[in-house]
Design an enzyme around this catalytic site. Structure first.
Site, PDB file in Angstrom:
ATOM      1  N   ASP A   1       3.737   9.519  -0.889  1.00  0.00           N
ATOM      2  CA  ASP A   1       2.526   8.839  -0.435  1.00  0.00           C
ATOM      3  C   ASP A   1       2.201   7.722  -1.415  1.00  0.00           C
ATOM      4  OD1 ASP A   1       0.187   8.317   0.960  1.00  0.00           O
ATOM      5  OD2 ASP A   1      -0.418  10.416   1.053  1.00  0.00           O
TER       6      ASP A   1
ATOM      7  N   HIS B   1       0.823  -1.221   0.000  1.00  0.00           N
ATOM      8  CA  HIS B   1       0.000   0.000   0.000  1.00  0.00           C
ATOM      9  C   HIS B   1       0.854   1.267   0.000  1.00  0.00           C
ATOM     10  CE1 HIS B   1      -4.024  -1.875   0.961  1.00  0.00           C
ATOM     11  NE2 HIS B   1      -3.194  -2.888   1.085  1.00  0.00           N
TER      12      HIS B   1
HETATM   13  C1  G6P Z   1      -0.983   3.296   6.050  1.00  0.00           C
HETATM   14  C2  G6P Z   1      -0.502   1.868   5.873  1.00  0.00           C
HETATM   15  C3  G6P Z   1      -1.459   0.880   6.531  1.00  0.00           C
HETATM   16  C4  G6P Z   1      -1.709   1.291   7.957  1.00  0.00           C
HETATM   17  C5  G6P Z   1      -2.242   2.722   8.019  1.00  0.00           C
HETATM   18  C6  G6P Z   1      -2.506   3.217   9.448  1.00  0.00           C
HETATM   19  O1  G6P Z   1      -2.098   3.536   5.255  1.00  0.00           O
HETATM   20  O2  G6P Z   1      -0.319   1.567   4.510  1.00  0.00           O
HETATM   21  O3  G6P Z   1      -0.901  -0.422   6.499  1.00  0.00           O
HETATM   22  O4  G6P Z   1      -2.629   0.396   8.564  1.00  0.00           O
HETATM   23  O5  G6P Z   1      -1.295   3.575   7.407  1.00  0.00           O
HETATM   24  O6  G6P Z   1      -1.370   3.054  10.237  1.00  0.00           O
HETATM   25  P1  G6P Z   1      -1.363   2.139  11.548  1.00  0.00           P
HETATM   26  O7  G6P Z   1       0.071   2.087  11.963  1.00  0.00           O
HETATM   27  O8  G6P Z   1      -2.237   2.871  12.534  1.00  0.00           O
HETATM   28  O9  G6P Z   1      -1.927   0.791  11.196  1.00  0.00           O
END
Ligand code: G6P
Length: 475
Positions: free
Chosen positions: A380, A167
């Site tokens: 990003d 992602h």
């Molecule tokens: C990004 C990453 C995700 C992640 C999200 C939120 O979008 O690609 O994998 O889940 O951020 O971050 P966190 O550390 O709270 O899961």
């Protein structure tokens, strides 16, 4: 070791987080609620049509939870100890890989003990997924936290179709090369049959590092991975830009509730001439400091009027135990205070800063209330906020200032594209967006909407899963 003859699920999603928010009460009682993230929506058509399981972490340390059934999908929690949350999640995932893959905007930290925890936890995810999958099932592994899972899973269950989607950006070779465990990570990823990236550039970067640091060879997007029995296996790496549930988000913005709320928000802001909006996780990759710098200078220069303009900055709390995030919050809050101190009046605050998260209706109302959306990420993977802003503007109004370093820039070419490091260029783009006449705004927005509404998240997941089936068929 799982028994492949056992019944299991036809589709297993493996992601660091489960699609629920778990809360642990003072009495240690565990409660949860759905967390309607993008991935859940993306996979809904597939999870509704097949017997699916989702393997992930509940989001709190030392959480021992039994699997549960939510909306027809079996959620299978993976437990992380407190030490693993520190070393695998906060450490290796978010203080090594995250800054490295985002072009070292913040310096990555390399700790051997964090790497050990990353391996241990990836093994646990792979074992849990292997135990859930039916013979010949599809397993879809997500994101940078789980890059070793594809090869570990293949070792346990060679019968599975394995897809991996990153992602976040995959960095240029010279940057990836800094990782002391670069070969192990590449080997982990090459366990997948299909590797998906947000941008064509990310897929190219990956293929280049594969050629340089592994024995595998590539021809276009096809990778020949040597195997122990001498017969090479075929994998593929391509771009699959992710999206949102565009029609649903657009419909949400059209509801009376959201439209009324948008009008109320504008009134509460003092009916300014121009509402600028920033919506981000409070993350150093998002370019919030650059945005504030540009806005502050525009007020200083008198090119924007502090009485007639307001910037609403939503910065949702994120990864608050990681140093770089603590520091960023201090810097952002200091800058907001300075701008408001210099340009505010008793009745008017030029930056409305909200260190909070809001539900989807409130977000849709904010997008609708805004004239100009500022997406100034330094790097990003995609930036779904830009797509949400476009989907919300069923009125065809609203101008988007978008960083060329966000994946969304490949698709949203009718936005005002900016290099956020170029503060003068950013300032000009903000003024252009704020002063753009209605005809031009509508012309650009219509083009943006056409793209976002035709390339939604359901198309994304269907394309990825079809391509995965195709790779296995021709392997
Ligand atoms: C990004 C990453 C995700 C992640 C999200 C939120 O979008 O690609 O994998 O889940 O951020 O971050 P966190 O550390 O709270 O899961």
């Amino acid at each position: 070791m799982p028994d492949p003859s056992q019944a299991g699920h036809q589709l297993v999603v493996v992601a660091n987080r489960l699609p629920i928010d778990v809360a642990v009460g003072e009495d240690r009682c565990v409660s949860w609620q759905r967390s309607p993230g993008g991935l859940v929506t993306a996979l809904r058509p597939v999870t509704e049509a097949t017997d699916a399981a989702w393997v992930g972490w509940g989001g709190a340390a030392d959480l021992e939870m039994e699997p549960l059934e939510v909306d027809g999908t079996r959620l299978v929690p993976v437990t992380l100890s407190t030490a693993e949350v520190v070393a695998y999640y906060e450490g290796f995932s978010n203080d090594t890989l995250w800054p490295l893959y985002h072009d070292v905007i913040a310096p990555p930290t390399f700790h051997r003990s964090w790497w050990d925890a990353y391996r241990t936890v990836n093994r646990r995810f792979a074992q849990t997924a292997a135990a859930q999958a039916a013979v010949g099932a599809t397993v879809w592994v997500h994101d940078y936290q789980l890059q070793l899972v594809p090869a570990l899973l293949r070792g346990l269950r060679p019968d599975l179709k394995i897809g991996f989607f990153l992602h976040i950006p995959f960095p240029a070779l010279e940057i990836f090369a800094q990782l002391p465990w670069r070969q192990q990570v590449l080997h982990g990823l090459l366990g997948a049959d299909l590797l998906g990236f947000q941008r064509a550039g990310g897929a190219q970067n990956f293929l280049q590092t594969v050629r340089k640091y592994t024995e595998a060879t590539t021809r276009g997007p096809v990778i020949e991975v040597p195997s122990a029995d001498g017969d090479p296996r075929r994998a593929r790496a391509s771009a699959f830009p992710i999206s949102i549930d565009s029609a649903a988000f657009s419909a949400r913005a059209r509801t009376d509730k959201v439209r009324d709320r948008a009008a109320t928000l504008r009134a509460e802001l003092g009916n300014p001439q121009v509402v600028l909006l920033g919506v981000d996780r409070l993350d150093y990759t998002k370019g919030i400091r650059h945005r504030l710098q540009a806005y502050g200078e525009l007020l200083d220069d008198g090119r924007l009027s502090p009485e007639r303009t307001v910037l609403v900055q939503v910065a949702s709390p994120s990864r608050e135990n990681v140093d770089a995030y603590v520091q960023l919050r201090d810097e952002v809050e200091l800058t907001v205070g300075r701008i408001n101190g210099s340009h505010g009046t008793v009745g008017h605050t030029p930056v409305q800063y909200l260190h909070q998260s809001f539900d989807a209706d409130e977000m849709a109302a904010l997008y609708l209330a805004a004239d100009v959306m500022l997406v100034t990420a330094l790097r990003d993977g995609m930036n779904l906020v830009a797509k949400e802003f476009v989907a919300a503007h069923f009125d065809d109004c609203g101008a988007l200032v978008l960083s060329e370093f966000a994946g969304a820039a490949d698709e949203l070419t009718s936005a005002l594209l900016v290099n956020p490091h170029d503060i003068d260029g950013l300032k000009d783009a903000i003024v252009t967006a704020a002063e753009m006449d209605g005809r031009q705004r509508r012309r650009r927005m219509r083009k943006l909407r056409r793209r976002v509404l035709t390339h939604d998240v359901q198309t994304w997941s269907a394309k990825f899963l079809d391509a995965l089936t195709e790779v296995r068929r021709t392997a």
